[in-house]
Design an enzyme around this catalytic site. Sequence first.
Site, PDB file in Angstrom:
ATOM      1  N   GLY A   1       0.835  -1.205   0.000  1.00 20.88           N
ATOM      2  CA  GLY A   1       0.000   0.000   0.000  1.00 20.88           C
ATOM      3  C   GLY A   1       0.864   1.246   0.000  1.00 20.88           C
ATOM      4  O   GLY A   1       2.022   1.224  -0.422  1.00 20.88           O
ATOM      5  N   SER A   2       0.295   2.328   0.493  1.00 23.90           N
ATOM      6  CA  SER A   2       0.978   3.624   0.401  1.00 23.90           C
ATOM      7  C   SER A   2       2.028   3.784   1.511  1.00 23.90           C
ATOM      8  O   SER A   2       1.895   3.186   2.587  1.00 23.90           O
ATOM      9  CB  SER A   2      -0.058   4.741   0.522  1.00 23.90           C
ATOM     10  OG  SER A   2      -0.742   4.587   1.746  1.00 23.90           O
ATOM     11  N   PRO A   3       3.041   4.633   1.287  1.00 26.17           N
ATOM     12  CA  PRO A   3       4.035   4.885   2.341  1.00 26.17           C
ATOM     13  C   PRO A   3       3.389   5.433   3.615  1.00 26.17           C
ATOM     14  O   PRO A   3       3.804   5.071   4.727  1.00 26.17           O
ATOM     15  CB  PRO A   3       4.973   5.915   1.699  1.00 26.17           C
ATOM     16  CG  PRO A   3       4.835   5.680   0.222  1.00 26.17           C
ATOM     17  CD  PRO A   3       3.410   5.262   0.001  1.00 26.17           C
TER      18      PRO A   3
ATOM     19  N   VAL B   1       0.385   4.854   4.940  1.00 26.95           N
ATOM     20  CA  VAL B   1      -0.214   3.767   5.742  1.00 26.95           C
ATOM     21  C   VAL B   1       0.888   2.796   6.190  1.00 26.95           C
ATOM     22  O   VAL B   1       0.833   2.266   7.304  1.00 26.95           O
ATOM     23  CB  VAL B   1      -1.344   3.048   4.957  1.00 26.95           C
ATOM     24  CG1 VAL B   1      -1.907   1.891   5.765  1.00 26.95           C
ATOM     25  CG2 VAL B   1      -2.465   4.039   4.616  1.00 26.95           C
ATOM     26  N   GLY B   2       1.895   2.623   5.358  1.00 27.17           N
ATOM     27  CA  GLY B   2       3.020   1.744   5.720  1.00 27.17           C
ATOM     28  C   GLY B   2       3.632   2.135   7.066  1.00 27.17           C
ATOM     29  O   GLY B   2       3.992   1.276   7.879  1.00 27.17           O
TER      30      GLY B   2
ATOM     31  N   GLU C   1       5.587  -3.307   1.094  1.00 28.91           N
ATOM     32  CA  GLU C   1       5.687  -3.050  -0.351  1.00 28.91           C
ATOM     33  C   GLU C   1       4.950  -1.747  -0.599  1.00 28.91           C
ATOM     34  O   GLU C   1       3.715  -1.724  -0.638  1.00 28.91           O
ATOM     35  CB  GLU C   1       5.049  -4.208  -1.132  1.00 28.91           C
ATOM     36  CG  GLU C   1       5.779  -5.525  -0.996  1.00 28.91           C
ATOM     37  CD  GLU C   1       7.047  -5.589  -1.856  1.00 28.91           C
ATOM     38  OE1 GLU C   1       7.193  -4.792  -2.801  1.00 28.91           O
ATOM     39  OE2 GLU C   1       7.912  -6.433  -1.556  1.00 28.91           O
TER      40      GLU C   1
ATOM     41  N   CYS D   1       2.001   0.810  -8.910  1.00 32.47           N
ATOM     42  CA  CYS D   1       3.079   1.324  -8.050  1.00 32.47           C
ATOM     43  C   CYS D   1       4.349   1.598  -8.843  1.00 32.47           C
ATOM     44  O   CYS D   1       5.133   2.454  -8.473  1.00 32.47           O
ATOM     45  CB  CYS D   1       3.360   0.346  -6.927  1.00 32.47           C
ATOM     46  SG  CYS D   1       3.743  -1.305  -7.518  1.00 32.47           S
TER      47      CYS D   1
HETATM   48  P1  NAD Z   1      -3.561   2.064   1.096  1.00 31.84           P
HETATM   49  O1  NAD Z   1      -2.269   2.190   1.822  1.00 31.84           O
HETATM   50  O2  NAD Z   1      -4.552   3.157   1.267  1.00 31.84           O
HETATM   51  O3  NAD Z   1      -4.327   0.701   1.511  1.00 31.84           O
HETATM   52  C1  NAD Z   1      -3.741  -0.592   1.446  1.00 31.84           C
HETATM   53  C2  NAD Z   1      -4.396  -1.523   2.461  1.00 31.84           C
HETATM   54  O4  NAD Z   1      -4.229  -0.983   3.767  1.00 31.84           O
HETATM   55  C3  NAD Z   1      -5.913  -1.729   2.292  1.00 31.84           C
HETATM   56  O5  NAD Z   1      -6.217  -3.086   2.538  1.00 31.84           O
HETATM   57  C4  NAD Z   1      -6.522  -0.860   3.360  1.00 31.84           C
HETATM   58  O6  NAD Z   1      -7.739  -1.371   3.868  1.00 31.84           O
HETATM   59  C5  NAD Z   1      -5.473  -0.852   4.436  1.00 31.84           C
HETATM   60  N1  NAD Z   1      -5.428   0.390   5.193  1.00 31.84           N
HETATM   61  C6  NAD Z   1      -5.698   1.654   4.762  1.00 31.84           C
HETATM   62  N2  NAD Z   1      -5.542   2.550   5.754  1.00 31.84           N
HETATM   63  C7  NAD Z   1      -5.161   1.845   6.843  1.00 31.84           C
HETATM   64  C8  NAD Z   1      -4.838   2.195   8.200  1.00 31.84           C
HETATM   65  N3  NAD Z   1      -4.884   3.450   8.620  1.00 31.84           N
HETATM   66  N4  NAD Z   1      -4.472   1.199   9.038  1.00 31.84           N
HETATM   67  C9  NAD Z   1      -4.425  -0.070   8.628  1.00 31.84           C
HETATM   68  N5  NAD Z   1      -4.728  -0.468   7.371  1.00 31.84           N
HETATM   69  C10 NAD Z   1      -5.092   0.480   6.501  1.00 31.84           C
HETATM   70  O7  NAD Z   1      -3.162   1.865  -0.428  1.00 31.84           O
HETATM   71  P2  NAD Z   1      -4.101   1.827  -1.707  1.00 31.84           P
HETATM   72  O8  NAD Z   1      -4.690   3.175  -1.954  1.00 31.84           O
HETATM   73  O9  NAD Z   1      -5.011   0.659  -1.629  1.00 31.84           O
HETATM   74  O10 NAD Z   1      -3.004   1.517  -2.847  1.00 31.84           O
HETATM   75  C11 NAD Z   1      -2.223   2.504  -3.442  1.00 31.84           C
HETATM   76  C12 NAD Z   1      -0.825   2.584  -2.855  1.00 31.84           C
HETATM   77  O11 NAD Z   1      -0.241   1.293  -2.814  1.00 31.84           O
HETATM   78  C13 NAD Z   1       0.126   3.417  -3.705  1.00 31.84           C
HETATM   79  O12 NAD Z   1       0.965   4.185  -2.891  1.00 31.84           O
HETATM   80  C14 NAD Z   1       0.944   2.373  -4.464  1.00 31.84           C
HETATM   81  O13 NAD Z   1       2.189   2.822  -4.929  1.00 31.84           O
HETATM   82  C15 NAD Z   1       1.050   1.311  -3.420  1.00 31.84           C
HETATM   83  N6  NAD Z   1       1.306   0.017  -4.043  1.00 31.84           N
HETATM   84  C16 NAD Z   1       2.519  -0.591  -3.868  1.00 31.84           C
HETATM   85  C17 NAD Z   1       2.791  -1.802  -4.498  1.00 31.84           C
HETATM   86  C18 NAD Z   1       4.100  -2.514  -4.337  1.00 31.84           C
HETATM   87  O14 NAD Z   1       4.165  -3.700  -4.661  1.00 31.84           O
HETATM   88  N7  NAD Z   1       5.156  -1.869  -3.866  1.00 31.84           N
HETATM   89  C19 NAD Z   1       1.823  -2.393  -5.294  1.00 31.84           C
HETATM   90  C20 NAD Z   1       0.604  -1.752  -5.439  1.00 31.84           C
HETATM   91  C21 NAD Z   1       0.348  -0.553  -4.800  1.00 31.84           C
END
Ligand code: NAD
Length: 468
Positions: A191-193, A195-196, A213, A247
Amino acid sequence: MRTNIYQQLFDDQMDQYLEVGKTTYKERVTKLRRLKNALEFDYKQPLREALFSDFGKPFLETDLTEIYPILAEIKHIERNLRDWMRPKKVGNPLPMIGSRSYIEYESKGVCLILSPWNFPVNLTFDPLVSAIAAGNCCIVKPSEFTPATSQVMAEIVSALFDPSEIALVQGEVETAKALLELPFHHIFFTGSPAVGKQIMKAASSHLSSVTLELGGKSPAFVDETASMETTAKRLAWGKCLNAGQICVAPDYVLVTEKAKGALVEALKNQLESFFPQGASNSESYSRIIHTAHHRRLQDLVNNAVTRGARIVYGGGNTEEKHFFEPTLIEQVPEDADLLQEEIFGPVLPIVTVKDADAAVDFINRKPRPLALYTFSKNKTAIRKLSTNTRAGTACINHNVVHLSNNHLPFGGINNSGIGKAHGHHGFLAFSNERATVRQYTPSSIDLLMPPYSDLKQRMVDATLRWFK
Ligand code: NAD
């Protein structure tokens, strides 16, 4: 109440994980083959339809970017897992004579996988396949923004696995937060940095290990020695696939002054040839995931235009249909949001730079990218871009395709991620490398145990001299 359900699921998996960890190569591969068959036959069409309903994803792109990568990953694992699981003998220093040292690969235990919406099948099942290969139990939570796809994935998981081993739970962010309270042995988050960082914080309270990731801005550098037609074709494809919601999509282009005019013309021609009736009428072009993300893209472009940027191609969009035209934009001020935030959509800023050195400076002013793309035939420029920057992954004279080679590790560095996925690297992410020494004969160390004496001191001195 919900929390209790997750706790129960977690406890059931805790009761199982040591048994699951003892499974053989054959047993793990049998599980993976069942998943492979489900994706290839029974659930292929339901998944295509679900992804189309979630964000208009063309069937061909679903086959190519969601289903095929998992089938390829399973095939790669089938071929190699026996070897990966085998303990690896390592060297032994002289004082440890009479023993053998080796690394055993044991499952981490009970793992959590949190996945995003942009490749919901691929990014949910790819880590799951690695987790199964390494002999783990898993709770998986896909994104709330692809409800139709998550429903089909839930059906697949419940048809193939016992929840005390693998379970998929659906839910909003609150579900992810409730799961994060549990003491998982490993958390694999995509997911996003932003939330990471929250995931890492939550993991720290149980010292769960993490694979993160993440995303960020992945630059492409183009100079005048590159083949403009081929470069434009590849960049336009990388930016239009999944409507730029990848991503590793090229986030922005740094192009030398000498190459800029030719590159922009070639990109325009390429976009025309990809979508001859316009992208809005094309069945080869996805939609933006939801209204909030569509508005975010509009705001990014409007903000840049207000600050002097110029749209040189596209710019059209229809909010109700979640449609956003492939868009080329130049003269974007470096501090505009468009050049600060990850775009994650079909908007490509084109930034002119003097040369490869200026491109390196530009890249190094930003957080470390997930991918870096260099389009050039000039060996010096290629080397400068590789050795003077840091990035999770890279392609030279292509983009995005490196994702599909299971022999390569996939993942970022710092802001773009921690840890690696895919193939053997995915297996290692879900394994504990247990360092083991097995003593067969009397040990030389036994001779040096207390009470210490002059003789023992002389033996230590002799050993240290030997090592000099
Ligand atoms: P996101 O971080 O918003 O959400 C990802 C997951 O985290 C979802 O399942 C969501 O329910 C959960 N989540 C969201 N907020 C949370 C919180 N506060 N606490 C706990 N869990 C939470 O990401 P997104 O919008 O779904 O995806 C887009 C992002 O993901 C972009 O930054 C993209 O670059 C990244 N991404 C990375 C890769 C990779 O392999 N490196 C692949 C695809 C997407």
